[in-house]
Design an enzyme around this catalytic site. Structure first.
Site, short mmCIF file in Angstrom:
data_model
loop_
_atom_site.label_atom_id
_atom_site.label_comp_id
_atom_site.label_asym_id
_atom_site.label_seq_id
_atom_site.Cartn_x
_atom_site.Cartn_y
_atom_site.Cartn_z
N GLU A 59 -0.14 -3.29 12.43
CA GLU A 59 -0.97 -3.89 11.47
C GLU A 59 -1.21 -5.14 12.06
OE1 GLU A 59 0.99 -2.07 6.61
OE2 GLU A 59 1.29 -4.45 8.09
N GLU A 80 1.75 4.58 7.05
CA GLU A 80 2.63 4.40 5.61
C GLU A 80 1.81 4.68 4.86
OE1 GLU A 80 3.93 0.06 6.63
OE2 GLU A 80 4.15 0.47 8.10
N PHE A 116 13.21 -4.75 -1.00
CA PHE A 116 13.01 -3.46 -2.50
C PHE A 116 12.06 -3.05 -2.18
CE2 PHE A 116 15.30 -7.56 -3.90
CZ PHE A 116 16.67 -6.92 -4.64
#
Length: 655
Positions: free
Chosen positions: A153, A305, A355
Site C-alpha cells: 500500500e 486484501e 480488532f
C-alpha cells in the site's frame, strides 16, 4: 512477461496475508491444518517482517522464514513472498533520521506505526535494495514461491529537505528551464517567480493558498518517487526470477498514485477492498473498484486484501452479516478476479490491528467467520477451472484520470462540495443500478471498442485527450460528459472561455457565461428531475438540442442537459434515480444493453467469458429470469428459464 496465470495455474488463488512471526511456532502446524481444510492454496509472507529479518543493520535472520517456506511447500500451499520495505525497523530511523518522512508543517513522522519511510531517502533505498537482494537470492529458487509482492500500500508523502532535492531534479527533468517552469506554474501571480532552482521547495505550509500547479506537480512527483521505489525492488526480484510475476497492492481509488501508469509496471494488478457492510451502496462501491482494477489490468486481477469480518479503523466497525463475505468475494470473481485473498489469516492478539478480523477470528475454528471461509474455499475450487483466465467485454467505458483529479482538488476552487470521487461513484452508481456493466479507461486510451463513453468529470485535459474524445464521437461513438470537464490544460491553466473551445463546439455550447455551484442542501428544478451540487449559465449554439431546462431562479429556461448529435452534456448532477434513467436511455440509444433484462433492483448480472454470474445483494429471496438452459457450477443444478436466489445468493451459470 509473466502474468497472474503463471501463479494461479488454472485455479483461483485463495488465502491471504500470513503473519506467523506474531505467533509461537507450535501454532504454525495448526494453521496449516486449518488452511488445508479451508481450501487455502496461497499465503503472502513477510509483508511486515523487516525487523525480524534484519534485527540489526546488515544482520540476517532467515531461519524462521526458511522453515515456513518449507512448511508451505510440504503442504501444497504457494507463497507470495513480500519485500518487507513498507515498515522499516526502529533502528533505521534511530540511526538514519533522513529515512523518516516529514509532513507539510515540517514535523517528522516517527517509527512506531508503519509506512514511516521517505521515498526520496537514498539511505532508505539502499537498505531496501539490500534486503530485497538477499530475499531474492535466498528464495528465488524455492519451489513454494509463486509470486513477489513489493512493499505494501504505497501511500507515503514527504515534504522533507531530501524530498525537496529530488523534487527539483524531477522538475528540471519535466521543464528543462526555469523560464518554462515559471510559465507552467503561472508565477507572475503573487510575485512567485523563481530565479534559481534552489529557491524551489516542496509545497509546505503557507500563509494562504499555495500555487496550485506547484501542488499538482508535487502530487505527480510523489507518485513517481513511490513508483521508482517499487520499480527498483521489482527489478531486483525480476533478475532473480524472470519467470515469476510481480505485484504491489493498490488501495481503492487512492489519490496518491497514478494507477494507470503504475499498472503498466506490474505483472499482476492487485487491490485491497474494504466496503462498509452497513453501507447500502457497499456492493456498488465494490463493483466500481473491481471494474477499475480489471481495466488497469486489462484482464484478470488479484483481490489482495479484504476483510473476512469487521475492520478496526472505522468509527464503528460492523461485522459482515452471514453470507455477505461470500457474496462480495464472488462479485469480485464475476468482475475478473483470479485471486481472492484477505488481510489476514489469523486475527492478531496484539498490536494496532488486533480488532481487525482474520480468516480465523478470535473465536477460532468453530467461529462463524472460519466456517464461512471454509465454505467459500470449497466453492472457489469448484468453479476455478471454468473461470480463471477468462475476460469480460463491456460496451461502456467510464473515463478517469488521476491528473485531472489532482488538478481539480485544489484549494480556491468554485465549490468544495464538488468532490471528484463522489462524482465518479454517482455516475458509476447510475450505470450499476441500470444493470449496465462498465470498464474504466484513461481519456487518451483507444475508445473505439465502446458504444458509450461517460465522463463524470475531467477538469484538466491534455490536447491529446480532447482530440481523442472528438475522434471517438466523429467515428460514431456516444459521449456523455458531466460539468467542469475540459476547464484547464495539464498545467492547470484555465482554457479560454472557461471550457476548451473544441469541447464547447462538440456539445453545442456557444458561451459558458458563469458557473453556479449549489450549497449542500440546495437543488434546482430541471423539468422532470432535480439537479444537485452544480448548475451553469449556458448559451447554446443553433445545432444543440435542450433535453432538460432549468425551471425557476436565475437560470430559468437555460439548458441543464443538452445534446448535439451523439454528444451529451450535463451542467448539473441529477438525483440518483434521474441519473440512472438518463444514462439508461442514452445507453439504449447507443446500443448498450444490460446483461439480463427485467432484473430486480437488488440483483446484479455480470458475464465473464461464457459464464453468467447472478448475484442477489438483497436480504430477501428473488427469482430471476434467465433465458435458456444453464448448469449452476456452485450447486450442480440445471437451471431452465429462471433461477431463485436466497438472501445474498449467487448463481454461476454455464450454458
Amino acid at each position: 512477461m509473466p502474468s497472474l496465470n503463471d501463479a494461479t495455474r488454472g485455479r483461483i488463488l485463495y488465502g491471504g496475508d500470513y503473519n506467523p512471526e506474531q505467533w509461537p511456532e507450535e501454532t504454525w502446524l495448526e494453521d496449516v491444518r486449518l488452511m488445508k481444510d479451508a481450501g487455502v492454496n496461497s499465503v503472502t509472507l513477510g509483508v511486515f517482517s523487516w525487523a525480524k529479518l534484519e534485527p540489526r543493520p546488515g544482520e540476517r535472520d532467515f531461519g524462521w522464514l526458511d522453515r515456513l517456506m518449507d512448511l508451505m511447500h510440504e503442504n501444497g500451499i504457494g507463497v507470495v513472498l513480500a519485500t518487507p520495505t513498507a515498515s522499516p525497523p526502529p533502528w533505521m530511523g534511530h540511526l538514519h533520521p533522513d529515512t523518516l518522512p516529514v509532513d507539510q508543517d515540517g514535523r517528522t513522522e516517527w517509527w512506531g506505526g508503519r509506512q514511516h519511510f521517505s521515498h526520496s531517502s537514498a539511505t532508505y533505498r539502499r537498505y531496501a535494495a539490500a534486503v530485497t537482494e538477499d530475499l531474492a537470492a535466498r528464495y528465488g529458487g524455492h519451489p513454494a514461491l509463486t509470486m513477489w509482492h513489493i512493499n505494501n500500500e504505497y501511500c507515503t508523502y514527504d515534504w522533507s529537505d531530501e524530498a525537496a532535492v529530488r523534487f527539483r531534479g524531477w522538475l528540471q527533468g519535466r521543464y528543462g528551464t526555469l523560464d518554462a517552469l515559471n510559465e507552467a506554474w503561472g508565477t507572475a501571480f503573487w510575485s512567485q517567480g523563481y530565479g534559481d532552482w534552489a529557491q524551489i521547495h516542496t509545497p509546505r505550509h503557507a500563509h494562504y493558498l499555495k500555487n496550485p500547479t506547484q501542488v499538482l506537480d508535487f502530487k505527480r512527483f510523489t507518485s513517481d518517487m513511490l513508483l521508482e521505489c517499487y520499480v527498483a525492488e521489482r527489478d531486483i526480484v525480476r533478475r532473480a526470477t524472470p519467470h515469476l510475476p510481480v505485484t504491489t497492492n493498490f488501495m481503492p481509488l487512492w489519490v496518491g498514485q497514478d494507477a494507470w501508469r503504475w499498472a503498466e509496471e506490474e505483472d499482476v494488478v492487485s487491490v485491497d477492498l474494504y466496503p462498509d457492510p452497513r453501507d447500502p451502496l457497499g456492493a456498488q462501491n465494490g463493483a466500481l473498484v473491481q471494474d477499475m482494477t480489471r481495466s488497469q489490468a486489462r484482464g484478470p486481477w488479484m483481490l489482495m486484501e479484504q476483510a473476512a469480518g469487521p475492520v478496526n479503523w472505522r468509527g464503528v466497525n460492523h461485522p459482515k452479516p452471514r453470507g455477505l463475505n461470500r457474496l462480495w468475494s464472488l462479485q469480485a470473481v464475476a468482475r475478473g478476479a483470479d485471486a481472492v485473498c484477505y488481510f489476514q489469516w489469523r486475527q492478531s492478539r496484539q498490536g494496532a490491528e488486533k480488532f481487525h478480523s482474520g480468516m480465523v477470528s478470535h473465536a477460532g475454528e468453530e467461529g462463524r467467520t472460519y466456517q464461512e471461509v471454509k465454505q467459500l474455499g470449497a466453492e472457489l475450487a469448484r468453479i476455478s477451472a471454468e473461470v480463471t483466465g477468462s475476460h469480460t467485454a463491456n460496451d461502456i467505458a467510464v473515463l478517469h484520470d488521476w491528473h485531472a483529479w489532482w488538478a481539480g482538488a485544489q484549494d480556491g476552487r468554485p465549490s468544495t462540495q464538488v468532490d471528484y470521487p463522489d462524482l465518479l461513484r454517482a455516475w458509476h452508481r447510475a450505470l450499476w443500478e441500470a444493470h449496465l456493466t462498465t470498464d474504466f479507461a484513461h481519456p487518451e486510451h483507444d475508445l473505439s471498442a465502446y458504444k458509450l463513453v461517460v465522463v463524470p468529470q475531467l477538469y484538466a485535459l491534455t490536447d491529446a485527450a480532447i482530440e481523442n474524445l472528438l475522434a471517438y464521437v466523429r467515428d460514431g461513438g456516444t459521449l456523455v460528459s458531466g460539468f467542469l470537464t475540459g476547464v484547464a490544460d495539464e498545467d492547470d491553466r484555465v482554457r479560454a472561455g472557461g471550457m476548451d473551445a473544441r469541447l464547447r463546439e462538440l456539445f453545442g455550447i456557444r458561451t459558458l457565461h458563469e458557473w453556479w455551484p449549489l450549497d449542500a442542501d440546495e437543488h434546482v428544478e430541471c423539468g422532470g428531475f432535480r439537479g444537485t451540487l452544480w448548475s451553469e449559465e449556458i448559451e447554446t449554439s443553433e445545432e444543440a438540442e435542450v433535453e432538460a431546462a432549468y425551471k425557476g431562479g436565475e437560470l430559468d429556461g437555460l439548458p441543464a442537459v443538452l445534446r448535439k448529435g451523439r454528444a451529451w452534456y450535463l451542467s448539473t448532477l441529477p438525483e440518483p434515480d434521474a441519473m440512472r434513467d438518463l444514462l439508461a436511455r442514452v445507453a439504449a440509444g447507443a446500443g448498450a444493453r444490460p446483461v439480463l433484462d427485467a432484473l430486480p433492483a437488488q440483483v446484479e448480472a455480470v458475464r465473464r467469458g461464457d459464464l453468467l454470474f447472478v448475484l442477489n445483494h438483497g436480504r430477501e429471496s428473488v427469482t430471476v429470469e434467465v433465458p435458456g438452459t444453464h448448469h449452476d457450477l456452485l450447486t450442480g443444478a440445471t437451471v431452465r428459464g429462471e433461477v431463485t436466489l436466497g438472501r445474498y445468493g449467487v448463481a454461476v451459470l454455464k450454458p
